[in-house]
Design a protein around this motif. Structure first.
Motif: not given
Length: 440
Positions: A308, A331-333
């Motif tokens: 992230d 962005r987030s995984e």
């Protein structure tokens, strides 16, 4: 009708595609209050509070009544009395109890109640807790005890359960009786007729009445039905402002009477000695049906990280004379255990850069429908939700602030730009001027 989460600077109304609002649900909305009167606005320098009203301890009793029908058990564990309504606490369990199976709210159609007064269409489930120890905790709201105390008898004709396979109904009835000698009469029972309509823009709010009890200040009000997306309240519609400046958000109990668009909001009981207060109203957001497009570079390093991360962007654009900026890209995984074939998420954070008091445009509201995200290679990404951001306006109220639009994360690392498109944008306008209520 809501519990809410407060941030000290920016607040957001979260939205998700295809979310259906139910009458019994306390929706977690942002606490927004923009008053039409300068004097009233000056009171709002304290953050609004959301507190579930509760009667004094000596208005509550413990009960132990259990009935089982078709293997489904309802256990009445307690009651709380007041002159606004009676709250009944239940534990509900059923065969092969599975936390993935949900208990459906009980509505007035499934209830037959005697020994109480009030409009039966407001009777029903007011609270459902998470399942624990093999049961679901449920609170049922019915009317206040009759002035001439008698037994309170509650019959529940059916119970609904839902899971991945759909809903199913279990026929009762389950019947419970609270003997007259256990019923407690509330000494505070003050109805206040109001019958006043206040307007702002396309919104008209009618306050029908106010009722004072030992538990709560309850406010019966209506907001005429508006087509989905036409106007959206930015928080709990009604708020209560005490003379010392304390502000409370209304929490709902009993839901909405859909055919008349009528609501009941509840606030904590008035402190002793308070003989006047104000009912204030949230701001609203209306959509402006004009498309907006903004193209911005994918920041350096975006494709390199595997965790992230948030990246500054700084791309400005103008909407209806106000300057907004694509502030950052986050962005987030996928979460651990998540389907690895599915991408994570990217959040586009957009902020209104205007001075406090001059920010009326938000790209995030009032609905996310019509928003798309594409890269310069022509790939499109599915929207997953977002929030309509609000910020302090410098006068104790709130206005357009920082919105978030979420999508599936871009997956082609050769892309260099992204374009966010919105079919419409949101314009914030203040709620109606507050109403002063004098306690008789």
């Amino acid at each position: 009708m809501t519990g809410a989460r407060i941030c000290t600077q920016t607040l957001g109304v979260a939205y998700h595609p295809r979310v259906i609002m139910r009458p019994f649900v306390v929706i977690a909305l942002v606490l927004v209050l923009i008053l039409g009167a300068t004097a009233a606005a000056s009171l709002l320098r304290q953050s609004p509070q959301s507190i579930e009203p509760s009667a004094p301890d000596d208005f509550r009793i413990t009960l132990d009544q259990t009935q089982t029908v078709a293997g489904t058990t309802l256990h009445l564990t307690g009651a709380e009395f007041a002159s606004d309504d009676t709250l009944l606490d239940f534990q509900v369990s059923w065969p092969d109890f599975d936390p993935a199976t949900n208990l459906m709210p009980i509505t007035f159609e499934s209830l037959t109640v005697s020994g109480v007064s009030g409009d039966p269409t407001f009777f029903g489930t007011s609270k459902l807790d998470q399942s624990r120890d093999g049961a679901v905790q449920m609170t049922l709201a019915v009317g206040p005890p009759m002035p001439e105390t008698t037994d309170i008898v509650v019959e529940i004709s059916k119970v609904g359960l839902s899971d991945a396979d759909g809903a199913r109904w279990i026929d009762g009835p389950w019947t419970f009786t609270i003997p007259a000698e256990d019923v407690i009469q509330d000494p505070i029972n003050v109805p206040i007729p109001v019958g006043k309509t206040v307007e702002s823009g396309p919104v008209a709010i009618t306050i029908a009445s106010v009722h004072l009890s030992s538990r709560a200040v309850s406010v019966a009000y209506s907001v005429p039905a508006m087509p989905a997306g036409e106007a959206m309240p930015a928080s709990s519609v009604v708020q209560l402002v005490l003379p010392d400046g304390q502000v409370f958000n209304g929490v709902g109990r009993g839901g909405i009477q859909l055919r008349e668009d009528s609501w009941v909001a509840y606030f904590p009981a008035l402190p002793e000695g308070v003989d006047t207060f104000q009912l204030a109203f949230t701001s609203f957001v209306t959509p402006v049906e004009q498309p907006v497009d903004v193209t911005f570079p994918i920041p350096d390093g975006f494709w390199d990280v595997t965790a992230d991360a948030t990246f500054a962007v700084g791309q400005t654009f103008v909407v209806d004379g106000e300057t907004l900026v694509v502030d950052s890209l986050a962005r987030s995984e996928p979460e651990t255990g998540y389907d690895s074939t599915k991408p994570g998420e990217v959040a586009v954070i957009i902020r209104n850069t205007g001075q406090p008091g001059d920010r009326t445009i938000t790209l995030g509201g009032p609905t996310p429908e019509g928003q798309t995200l594409t890269d310069d290679l022509g790939n499109s990404f599915v929207p997953t939700g977002g929030s309509m951001g609000m910020a302090e306006d410098g006068k104790g109220g709130l206005e357009a602030g920082e919105s978030v639009s979420r999508f599936e994360m871009p997956i082609d690392s050769s892309a260099t730009t992204l374009t966010l498109h919105a079919d419409s944008y949101g314009r914030v306008f203040p709620g109606p001027a507050p109403i002063t209520i004098d306690v008789p």
